[in-house]
Design a protein around this motif. Structure first.
Motif, PDB file in Angstrom:
ATOM      1  N   LEU A 339     -17.165 -29.846  39.933  1.00  0.00           N
ATOM      2  CA  LEU A 339     -16.733 -28.885  40.953  1.00  0.00           C
ATOM      3  C   LEU A 339     -16.827 -27.456  40.437  1.00  0.00           C
ATOM      4  O   LEU A 339     -16.523 -26.511  41.168  1.00  0.00           O
ATOM      5  CB  LEU A 339     -15.294 -29.202  41.387  1.00  0.00           C
ATOM      6  CG  LEU A 339     -15.116 -30.524  42.145  1.00  0.00           C
ATOM      7  CD1 LEU A 339     -13.631 -30.788  42.413  1.00  0.00           C
ATOM      8  CD2 LEU A 339     -15.897 -30.516  43.447  1.00  0.00           C
ATOM      9  N   SER A 340     -17.238 -27.295  39.174  1.00  0.00           N
ATOM     10  CA  SER A 340     -17.377 -25.964  38.566  1.00  0.00           C
ATOM     11  C   SER A 340     -18.764 -25.837  37.939  1.00  0.00           C
ATOM     12  O   SER A 340     -18.919 -25.898  36.714  1.00  0.00           O
ATOM     13  CB  SER A 340     -16.290 -25.748  37.507  1.00  0.00           C
ATOM     14  OG  SER A 340     -15.007 -25.926  38.052  1.00  0.00           O
ATOM     15  N   PRO A 341     -19.791 -25.673  38.754  1.00  0.00           N
ATOM     16  CA  PRO A 341     -21.161 -25.640  38.220  1.00  0.00           C
ATOM     17  C   PRO A 341     -21.417 -24.406  37.367  1.00  0.00           C
ATOM     18  O   PRO A 341     -20.977 -23.297  37.695  1.00  0.00           O
ATOM     19  CB  PRO A 341     -22.019 -25.624  39.485  1.00  0.00           C
ATOM     20  CG  PRO A 341     -21.137 -25.071  40.553  1.00  0.00           C
ATOM     21  CD  PRO A 341     -19.752 -25.514  40.215  1.00  0.00           C
ATOM     22  N   LYS A 342     -22.123 -24.602  36.261  1.00  0.00           N
ATOM     23  CA  LYS A 342     -22.503 -23.513  35.372  1.00  0.00           C
ATOM     24  C   LYS A 342     -23.954 -23.697  34.954  1.00  0.00           C
ATOM     25  O   LYS A 342     -24.385 -24.813  34.659  1.00  0.00           O
ATOM     26  CB  LYS A 342     -21.600 -23.492  34.136  1.00  0.00           C
ATOM     27  CG  LYS A 342     -20.140 -23.207  34.448  1.00  0.00           C
ATOM     28  CD  LYS A 342     -19.291 -23.231  33.183  1.00  0.00           C
ATOM     29  CE  LYS A 342     -17.820 -22.969  33.512  1.00  0.00           C
ATOM     30  NZ  LYS A 342     -16.963 -23.012  32.293  1.00  0.00           N
ATOM     31  N   LEU A 343     -24.681 -22.588  34.912  1.00  0.00           N
ATOM     32  CA  LEU A 343     -26.092 -22.643  34.543  1.00  0.00           C
ATOM     33  C   LEU A 343     -26.240 -22.724  33.035  1.00  0.00           C
ATOM     34  O   LEU A 343     -25.577 -21.994  32.290  1.00  0.00           O
ATOM     35  CB  LEU A 343     -26.828 -21.412  35.069  1.00  0.00           C
ATOM     36  CG  LEU A 343     -26.873 -21.247  36.592  1.00  0.00           C
ATOM     37  CD1 LEU A 343     -27.640 -19.981  36.957  1.00  0.00           C
ATOM     38  CD2 LEU A 343     -27.499 -22.461  37.255  1.00  0.00           C
ATOM     39  N   HIS A 358     -37.480 -21.551  44.412  1.00  0.00           N
ATOM     40  CA  HIS A 358     -36.223 -22.015  44.994  1.00  0.00           C
ATOM     41  C   HIS A 358     -35.426 -22.724  43.894  1.00  0.00           C
ATOM     42  O   HIS A 358     -35.921 -23.703  43.318  1.00  0.00           O
ATOM     43  CB  HIS A 358     -36.466 -22.973  46.160  1.00  0.00           C
ATOM     44  CG  HIS A 358     -37.154 -22.341  47.329  1.00  0.00           C
ATOM     45  ND1 HIS A 358     -38.474 -21.956  47.296  1.00  0.00           N
ATOM     46  CD2 HIS A 358     -36.694 -22.027  48.569  1.00  0.00           C
ATOM     47  CE1 HIS A 358     -38.804 -21.432  48.474  1.00  0.00           C
ATOM     48  NE2 HIS A 358     -37.736 -21.461  49.257  1.00  0.00           N
ATOM     49  N   LYS A 359     -34.220 -22.241  43.637  1.00  0.00           N
ATOM     50  CA  LYS A 359     -33.427 -22.776  42.520  1.00  0.00           C
ATOM     51  C   LYS A 359     -32.030 -23.146  43.024  1.00  0.00           C
ATOM     52  O   LYS A 359     -31.309 -22.284  43.551  1.00  0.00           O
ATOM     53  CB  LYS A 359     -33.341 -21.736  41.397  1.00  0.00           C
ATOM     54  CG  LYS A 359     -34.695 -21.410  40.768  1.00  0.00           C
ATOM     55  CD  LYS A 359     -34.650 -20.167  39.912  1.00  0.00           C
ATOM     56  CE  LYS A 359     -34.732 -18.913  40.748  1.00  0.00           C
ATOM     57  NZ  LYS A 359     -34.883 -17.684  39.929  1.00  0.00           N
ATOM     58  N   TYR A 360     -31.689 -24.436  42.840  1.00  0.00           N
ATOM     59  CA  TYR A 360     -30.406 -24.920  43.346  1.00  0.00           C
ATOM     60  C   TYR A 360     -29.707 -25.792  42.309  1.00  0.00           C
ATOM     61  O   TYR A 360     -30.355 -26.521  41.542  1.00  0.00           O
ATOM     62  CB  TYR A 360     -30.601 -25.728  44.629  1.00  0.00           C
ATOM     63  CG  TYR A 360     -31.020 -24.880  45.801  1.00  0.00           C
ATOM     64  CD1 TYR A 360     -30.073 -24.196  46.540  1.00  0.00           C
ATOM     65  CD2 TYR A 360     -32.365 -24.750  46.157  1.00  0.00           C
ATOM     66  CE1 TYR A 360     -30.450 -23.401  47.623  1.00  0.00           C
ATOM     67  CE2 TYR A 360     -32.746 -23.966  47.220  1.00  0.00           C
ATOM     68  CZ  TYR A 360     -31.777 -23.293  47.955  1.00  0.00           C
ATOM     69  OH  TYR A 360     -32.158 -22.503  49.007  1.00  0.00           O
ATOM     70  N   THR A 368     -21.611 -23.449  49.585  1.00  0.00           N
ATOM     71  CA  THR A 368     -22.822 -22.878  48.993  1.00  0.00           C
ATOM     72  C   THR A 368     -22.515 -21.465  48.532  1.00  0.00           C
ATOM     73  O   THR A 368     -21.942 -20.675  49.288  1.00  0.00           O
ATOM     74  CB  THR A 368     -23.969 -22.865  50.010  1.00  0.00           C
ATOM     75  OG1 THR A 368     -24.247 -24.201  50.429  1.00  0.00           O
ATOM     76  CG2 THR A 368     -25.227 -22.253  49.416  1.00  0.00           C
ATOM     77  N   PHE A 369     -22.869 -21.134  47.296  1.00  0.00           N
ATOM     78  CA  PHE A 369     -22.578 -19.791  46.797  1.00  0.00           C
ATOM     79  C   PHE A 369     -23.574 -19.445  45.687  1.00  0.00           C
ATOM     80  O   PHE A 369     -24.107 -20.324  45.006  1.00  0.00           O
ATOM     81  CB  PHE A 369     -21.137 -19.692  46.279  1.00  0.00           C
ATOM     82  CG  PHE A 369     -20.774 -20.688  45.214  1.00  0.00           C
ATOM     83  CD1 PHE A 369     -20.989 -20.407  43.866  1.00  0.00           C
ATOM     84  CD2 PHE A 369     -20.209 -21.907  45.553  1.00  0.00           C
ATOM     85  CE1 PHE A 369     -20.652 -21.324  42.884  1.00  0.00           C
ATOM     86  CE2 PHE A 369     -19.864 -22.832  44.577  1.00  0.00           C
ATOM     87  CZ  PHE A 369     -20.084 -22.543  43.241  1.00  0.00           C
ATOM     88  N   PRO A 370     -23.838 -18.130  45.488  1.00  0.00           N
ATOM     89  CA  PRO A 370     -24.793 -17.709  44.450  1.00  0.00           C
ATOM     90  C   PRO A 370     -24.180 -17.844  43.063  1.00  0.00           C
ATOM     91  O   PRO A 370     -22.990 -17.611  42.850  1.00  0.00           O
ATOM     92  CB  PRO A 370     -25.067 -16.244  44.797  1.00  0.00           C
ATOM     93  CG  PRO A 370     -23.845 -15.802  45.540  1.00  0.00           C
ATOM     94  CD  PRO A 370     -23.341 -16.995  46.280  1.00  0.00           C
ATOM     95  N   MET A 371     -25.041 -18.214  42.090  1.00  0.00           N
ATOM     96  CA  MET A 371     -24.601 -18.382  40.698  1.00  0.00           C
ATOM     97  C   MET A 371     -25.249 -17.368  39.771  1.00  0.00           C
ATOM     98  O   MET A 371     -25.000 -17.374  38.562  1.00  0.00           O
ATOM     99  CB  MET A 371     -24.953 -19.796  40.215  1.00  0.00           C
ATOM    100  CG  MET A 371     -24.321 -20.913  41.000  1.00  0.00           C
ATOM    101  SD  MET A 371     -24.825 -22.527  40.367  1.00  0.00           S
ATOM    102  CE  MET A 371     -24.081 -22.506  38.731  1.00  0.00           C
ATOM    103  N   GLY A 372     -26.102 -16.513  40.320  1.00  0.00           N
ATOM    104  CA  GLY A 372     -26.851 -15.574  39.499  1.00  0.00           C
ATOM    105  C   GLY A 372     -28.241 -16.104  39.195  1.00  0.00           C
ATOM    106  O   GLY A 372     -28.528 -17.294  39.367  1.00  0.00           O
ATOM    107  N   SER A 373     -29.135 -15.223  38.788  1.00  0.00           N
ATOM    108  CA  SER A 373     -30.528 -15.570  38.457  1.00  0.00           C
ATOM    109  C   SER A 373     -31.248 -16.229  39.630  1.00  0.00           C
ATOM    110  O   SER A 373     -32.154 -17.028  39.433  1.00  0.00           O
ATOM    111  CB  SER A 373     -30.560 -16.502  37.230  1.00  0.00           C
ATOM    112  OG  SER A 373     -29.944 -15.907  36.122  1.00  0.00           O
ATOM    113  N   GLY A 374     -30.823 -15.890  40.846  1.00  0.00           N
ATOM    114  CA  GLY A 374     -31.482 -16.422  42.042  1.00  0.00           C
ATOM    115  C   GLY A 374     -31.181 -17.878  42.321  1.00  0.00           C
ATOM    116  O   GLY A 374     -31.861 -18.508  43.131  1.00  0.00           O
TER     117      GLY A 374
END
Length: 390
Positions: A339-343, A358-360, A368-374
């Protein structure tokens, strides 16, 4: 009744193809789908189960039988039991075409893919369309309470998913596995020992989503590498497992070229590991691989037919769980049950390597929310809806 999304595609194909083949493992709902499809199109359609001796006897003289029922849609279930029919179907289709009967005349259902496609394509080239029916996906069962978690635990086979309790669902899946091992597979490969194949299937469940090592599996089973490879290919042909191939690009880096293997239905994975309840699954080491395979199968179910897909990994640690090309654009998918996604650095390096547009990050939440780096975090249902709209 849960409406299958494939039915709309089949309705589009029927006016243009004299024969349509629906492929899928046993008990996935092919017969129900076919009967629902033709209910309003041809109420007088004929259904023949080619595993039934009485129905097979009706085709003792197949050409005469097809002539007798000219103009009626004939459903041939478990066609792999009578592969000699394919050349005769060609003659019947061409004869009907000359009389102006050009829409679907034969609906062919089969539980094995590669042999069936090879046999039918040789005889019915240009006359047949192929579609694959997998288990329920999350969009098809969206009206069922707690449907994503329930579908993940029980899998997409209708009788398993719709069982009254988790225990009943597990019992159904256990019987399904036993039937496949002791009856269905023996009809295709008579000299494959059921006990060794069960052990192999269970080992693949433990290694869900990992790179396959035929030598290691062979050592554990006291079999040669080529023999294990042939067993795995047979399970793949029966549409029970999926080999996910590496996404190979010319990036000047050392790439992992070994396929990853997934049992396609998450419920079968859990049955092989005796995981009856969600709590059992969440505390088991397979939870990550199982969730990854579940997400991948659901995404594949809404991708256009013929879409190229795979995974990406370099020996230096750059990695993507799932990659595919859609309308000339490369999509990169990271999958984690969190529940806490990190790149990770490996993800960022990989998307740069393959020039993903497209990066998901598909995670266990819904927003749905942005995480940075597109890159965007996204839930399974939303990415499936986004892909359907693409």
């Amino acid at each position: 009744m849960i409406i299958r999304e494939l039915i709309l595609k089949l309705q589009e194909l029927m006016p243009d193809f004299p024969a349509i083949a629906i492929l899928g493992p046993r008990q996935v709902g092919k017969t129900t789908l076919a009967q629902e499809l033709v209910k309003n199109i041809d109420p007088q359609s004929i259904y023949l189960d080619l595993e039934s001796p009485s129905d097979r006897s009706k085709l003792a003289e197949p050409e005469q039988y097809f002539d007798l029922h000219e103009g009626r849609l004939i459903i041939l279930d478990e066609i792999q039991r009578m592969p000699d029919l394919f050349p005769l179907l060609r003659g019947a289709i061409d004869q009907r075409r000359r009389k102006g009967l050009r829409s679907c005349q034969f609906l062919i259902l089969g539980s094995a893919s590669l042999d069936l496609i090879r046999q039918s394509s040789e005889s019915l080239a240009g006359r047949i369309a192929y579609e694959e029916l997998s288990g329920f996906n999350v969009l098809e069962v969206d009206l069922v309470e707690d449907h994503p978690e329930k579908l993940w635990l029980r899998g997409g086979f209708p009788d398993s998913f719709l069982a009254s309790t988790d225990k009943s669902s597990m019992t159904w899946r256990g019987n399904f596995i036993t039937t496949y091992l002791e009856r269905d597979i023996s009809q295709i490969a008579q000299f494959v020992p059921a006990n060794r194949l069960r052990r192999l299937w269970t080992m693949l469940a433990h290694q869900q989503g990992q790179l396959i090592n035929f030598s290691k599996l062979g050592s554990s089973l006291d079999l040669t590498s080529p023999t294990v490879k042939s067993y795995v290919e047979m399970l793949e042909d029966l549409l029970l497992i999926r080999s996910l191939r590496p996404w190979l690009v010319n990036v000047g880096k050392r790439l992992v070229k070994t396929p990853k293997v997934y049992i396609r239905d998450s419920g079968i994975t859990h049955a092989l590991l005796n995981l009856t309840k969600l709590d059992d699954l969440l505390s088991h080491p397979v939870v990550g691989g199982s969730w990854e395979g579940f997400i991948i199968e659901n995404i594949i179910s809404v991708l256009p037919k013929g879409t190229e897909y795979g995974f990406y990994r370099t020996t230096a640690g750059a990695e993507l769980d799932f990659v595919f090309s859609l309308s000339g654009k490369v999509w990169a998918i990271e999958i984690k049950r969190t529940l806490s996604p990190k790149l990770s650095k490996g993800f960022l390096n990989a998307v740069e390597d393959i020039q993903a547009s497209h990066k998901y990050f598909v995670y266990a939440g819904k927003d749905t929310f942005p995480m940075g780096s597109g890159t965007f975090a996204i839930g399974l249902i939303d990415i499936m809806l986004k892909l359907k709209a693409s």
